[in-house]
Enzyme design. Structure first.
Site, PDB file in Angstrom:
ATOM      1  N   HIS A   1      -2.123  -8.873   1.596  1.00 23.30           N
ATOM      2  CA  HIS A   1      -1.771  -7.653   2.358  1.00 23.30           C
ATOM      3  C   HIS A   1      -2.930  -7.383   3.330  1.00 23.30           C
ATOM      4  O   HIS A   1      -3.300  -8.259   4.114  1.00 23.30           O
ATOM      5  CB  HIS A   1      -1.514  -6.523   1.347  1.00 23.30           C
ATOM      6  CG  HIS A   1      -0.937  -5.269   1.903  1.00 23.30           C
ATOM      7  ND1 HIS A   1      -0.301  -5.204   3.112  1.00 23.30           N
ATOM      8  CD2 HIS A   1      -0.897  -3.993   1.386  1.00 23.30           C
ATOM      9  CE1 HIS A   1       0.102  -3.942   3.320  1.00 23.30           C
ATOM     10  NE2 HIS A   1      -0.251  -3.199   2.296  1.00 23.30           N
TER      11      HIS A   1
ATOM     12  N   SER B   1       0.830  -1.216   0.000  1.00 27.68           N
ATOM     13  CA  SER B   1       0.000   0.000   0.000  1.00 27.68           C
ATOM     14  C   SER B   1       0.859   1.259   0.000  1.00 27.68           C
ATOM     15  O   SER B   1       0.629   2.186  -0.794  1.00 27.68           O
ATOM     16  CB  SER B   1      -0.978   0.002   1.180  1.00 27.68           C
ATOM     17  OG  SER B   1      -0.320  -0.278   2.390  1.00 27.68           O
TER      18      SER B   1
HETATM   19  N1  CMX Z   1       0.478 -19.941   4.758  1.00 28.34           N
HETATM   20  C1  CMX Z   1       0.906 -20.794   3.813  1.00 28.34           C
HETATM   21  N2  CMX Z   1       1.997 -20.608   3.052  1.00 28.34           N
HETATM   22  C2  CMX Z   1       2.709 -19.495   3.312  1.00 28.34           C
HETATM   23  C3  CMX Z   1       2.362 -18.573   4.302  1.00 28.34           C
HETATM   24  C4  CMX Z   1       1.189 -18.815   5.035  1.00 28.34           C
HETATM   25  N3  CMX Z   1       0.735 -17.972   5.961  1.00 28.34           N
HETATM   26  N4  CMX Z   1       3.254 -17.574   4.314  1.00 28.34           N
HETATM   27  C5  CMX Z   1       4.145 -17.850   3.336  1.00 28.34           C
HETATM   28  N5  CMX Z   1       3.811 -19.009   2.733  1.00 28.34           N
HETATM   29  C6  CMX Z   1       4.446 -19.619   1.570  1.00 28.34           C
HETATM   30  C7  CMX Z   1       4.421 -18.645   0.402  1.00 28.34           C
HETATM   31  O1  CMX Z   1       3.159 -18.673  -0.238  1.00 28.34           O
HETATM   32  C8  CMX Z   1       5.545 -19.145  -0.444  1.00 28.34           C
HETATM   33  O2  CMX Z   1       5.102 -20.282  -1.135  1.00 28.34           O
HETATM   34  P1  CMX Z   1       5.660 -20.601  -2.636  1.00 28.34           P
HETATM   35  O3  CMX Z   1       7.123 -20.838  -2.444  1.00 28.34           O
HETATM   36  O4  CMX Z   1       4.880 -21.804  -3.027  1.00 28.34           O
HETATM   37  O5  CMX Z   1       5.365 -19.402  -3.459  1.00 28.34           O
HETATM   38  C9  CMX Z   1       6.558 -19.607   0.607  1.00 28.34           C
HETATM   39  O6  CMX Z   1       5.821 -19.833   1.810  1.00 28.34           O
HETATM   40  C10 CMX Z   1       7.639 -18.582   0.907  1.00 28.34           C
HETATM   41  O7  CMX Z   1       7.016 -17.346   1.202  1.00 28.34           O
HETATM   42  P2  CMX Z   1       7.700 -16.297   2.215  1.00 28.34           P
HETATM   43  O8  CMX Z   1       8.994 -15.876   1.607  1.00 28.34           O
HETATM   44  O9  CMX Z   1       7.709 -16.833   3.577  1.00 28.34           O
HETATM   45  O10 CMX Z   1       6.621 -15.125   2.227  1.00 28.34           O
HETATM   46  P3  CMX Z   1       6.463 -13.945   1.191  1.00 28.34           P
HETATM   47  O11 CMX Z   1       7.390 -12.850   1.574  1.00 28.34           O
HETATM   48  O12 CMX Z   1       6.526 -14.411  -0.225  1.00 28.34           O
HETATM   49  O13 CMX Z   1       4.953 -13.485   1.469  1.00 28.34           O
HETATM   50  C11 CMX Z   1       3.113 -13.040   2.858  1.00 28.34           C
HETATM   51  C12 CMX Z   1       4.612 -12.844   2.656  1.00 28.34           C
HETATM   52  C13 CMX Z   1       2.666 -12.153   4.003  1.00 28.34           C
HETATM   53  C14 CMX Z   1       2.395 -12.604   1.589  1.00 28.34           C
HETATM   54  C15 CMX Z   1       2.829 -14.510   3.173  1.00 28.34           C
HETATM   55  O14 CMX Z   1       3.443 -14.872   4.383  1.00 28.34           O
HETATM   56  C16 CMX Z   1       1.341 -14.835   3.219  1.00 28.34           C
HETATM   57  O15 CMX Z   1       0.745 -15.120   2.175  1.00 28.34           O
HETATM   58  N6  CMX Z   1       0.722 -14.810   4.458  1.00 28.34           N
HETATM   59  C17 CMX Z   1      -0.711 -15.001   4.572  1.00 28.34           C
HETATM   60  C18 CMX Z   1      -1.460 -13.740   4.192  1.00 28.34           C
HETATM   61  C19 CMX Z   1      -1.268 -12.649   5.239  1.00 28.34           C
HETATM   62  O16 CMX Z   1      -1.419 -12.879   6.422  1.00 28.34           O
HETATM   63  N7  CMX Z   1      -0.960 -11.441   4.776  1.00 28.34           N
HETATM   64  C20 CMX Z   1      -0.869 -10.269   5.653  1.00 28.34           C
HETATM   65  C21 CMX Z   1       0.546  -9.749   5.839  1.00 28.34           C
HETATM   66  C22 CMX Z   1       0.555  -8.501   6.683  1.00 28.34           C
HETATM   67  C23 CMX Z   1      -0.056  -7.342   5.942  1.00 28.34           C
HETATM   68  O17 CMX Z   1       0.490  -6.911   4.926  1.00 28.34           O
HETATM   69  O18 CMX Z   1      -1.143  -6.897   6.329  1.00 28.34           O
END
Ligand code: CMX
Length: 432
Positions: free
Chosen positions: A270, A240
């Protein structure tokens, strides 16, 4: 001295600092980019500048150097209240100093004076169908206000680039003043039979928002003050803030920039995660016929989600590698005010079981909860059960950080953003 004057006194020293950094150290290398980073969301590449807050992977956010517990102690409170006032955080982010009670009072008064929604905006909000997602309505409402942008008007009239911060300041003050009214208008229109509640001029910004939402429990005012502080700023690389920064870098005004940032916040990875967390919990409860699920039942649902190729909402983070201090602050609030609440118990059980499951799953770099894992259960407790609305609450708060960063960007004359893209052919050529 008014806040605007005070802000102005901060601009020249910062301009000198930036000028000197470019002149004396412009070629100093601060980051390299790997192919993995280029293909992986530019994660960790140091190429944005933001002084309002800093995010440490283990410690979490610091706002102008202060941790959340420090802010809760040092920022002014409402009379009889214990939570920090968001007006105080805005002051701190903008000028880098802790405000006095009087400084905060002046912001409250100024935002009240600027808070009235123009008739044309009300008509536009009324025209949105009630089954339009609240984030779409929120973004649309902000965008519609662009008609009144002082920045755009001054630009058309031919303002010097050194003065652009001034109309931007006016726009961000007008916008921040109106956001709680826009958000609560959308809430009451969508979920409360279009019955609206007028602002109460005696209340501070967060309390007024709580009041206009229609929640009568006075504890909710305290919750909203805390909520609006916690969600405000998270450096400038999050979707954002970065979107708003990018749009603003083309000298689009605060309305275009914030509306675009809100669109980014509406993504489920997000800000929309706060809605998704509640949806996930309610879905589990519904499938089990109500009550608090056992750890074994939660474990099964968590694995079902992961095996279905979905993410566990509210867990993981692109930067954090520990429990989010914003989660901890909300947990403390819950322990004090709603320790026996059923949904809080589910949230707490999830905290016990989810990190181990994510570790076993072996993908997420961070198995710990983020801010969104906790916020919804507090809203439900006070009667705001319509979880599709939750990201709007996040948006009102995030605007504090985004808009403060935006006015600083114009004050410092940050350039239009234009990174270089490369093709996969080019990448393959590099590694030959
Ligand atoms: N559940 C399942 N899988 C997850 C996960 C979760 N909560 N968090 C990360 N992973 C997965 C990713 O999807 C990624 O999978 P692939 O390799 O298959 O693509 C892998 O783990 C590695 O990801 P990462 O490096 O740990 O995380 P990213 O930096 O790519 O993404 C985030 C960060 C927040 C998007 C991710 O942790 C996520 O999707 N979390 C759930 C959604 C969420 O809670 N978002 C809110 C974040 C806070 C905010 O911005 O408000």
């Amino acid at each position: 001295m008014t806040l605007k004057k005070k802000f102005e006194t901060k601009i020249d020293p910062m301009r000198d600092r930036v000028k000197a950094l470019i002149k004396e150290h412009g070629n100093h290398v601060i980051s390299e980019v790997t192919i993995k980073q280029a293909l992986g969301g530019i994660r960790g590449v140091k190429c944005l500048v933001c002084d309002t807050s800093n995010l440490d992977p283990m410690e979490g956010i610091r706002f102008r150097g202060y941790t959340i517990p420090e802010l809760c102690e040092k920022l002014p409170k409402a009379q009889g209240g214990k939570q920090p006032l968001p007006e105080g955080l805005f002051y701190l982010l903008l000028v880098g100093e802790l405000p006095t009670e009087n400084d905060v009072k002046e912001i409250t008064e100024e935002w009240q004076q600027r808070s009235k929604l123009p008739d044309y905006l009300v008509k536009i909000l009324d025209s949105y169908p009630t089954d339009m997602h609240p984030m779409t309505q929120f973004s649309g409402g902000i965008l519609a206000l662009q008609k009144d942008s002082i920045f755009s008007k001054k630009y058309r009239e031919g303002i010097s680039k050194y003065d652009l911060w001034d109309p931007m300041y006016e726009d961000i003050m007008n916008l921040l003043a109106k956001l709680p009214s826009i958000a609560s208008y959308i809430y009451r229109k969508t979920y409360k039979d279009n019955k609206h509640i007028k602002a109460d001029p005696k209340l501070d910004w967060g309390a007024n928002f709580a009041y206009m939402m229609g929640v009568e429990n006075p504890e909710y005012k305290e919750l909203m003050r805390l909520y609006l502080v916690l969600h405000s700023d998270h450096e400038s690389g999050n979707v954002s803030a970065h979107t708003s920064h990018l749009v603003g870098s083309a000298l689009s005004d605060a309305y275009y920039s914030l509306s675009a940032g809100i669109d980014g916040l509406a993504g489920p990875l997000h800000g929309l995660a706060n809605q998704e967390v509640l949806r996930w919990i309610m879905n589990v409860k519904e499938k089990l016929g109500g009550g608090v699920p056992t750890k074994e039942q939660l474990t099964k649902f968590l694995w079902d989600t992961l095996n279905g190729g979905q993410v566990i909402p509210g867990y993981g983070h692109a930067v954090l590698r520990a429990t989010d201090p914003r989660y901890k602050a909300q947990r403390e609030f819950a322990l004090e005010h709603l320790p026996d609440d059923e949904i809080f118990q589910v949230v707490s059980l999830l905290y016990e079981v989810t990190p181990d499951i994510l570790k076993k799953h072996g993908k997420a770099m961070n198995p710990w909860p983020n801010v969104d894992a906790h916020s919804g259960c507090l809203q439900v407790y006070y009667g705001v059960t319509e979880y599709d609305f939750y990201t709007v609450l996040f948006g009102v708060s995030r605007a504090i950080g985004i808009l403060t960063q935006l006015v600083w960007s114009r004050a410092l004359g940050f350039s239009i953003e234009r990174p270089k893209s490369i093709s996969t052919d080019w990448l393959l050529e590099q590694v030959k």
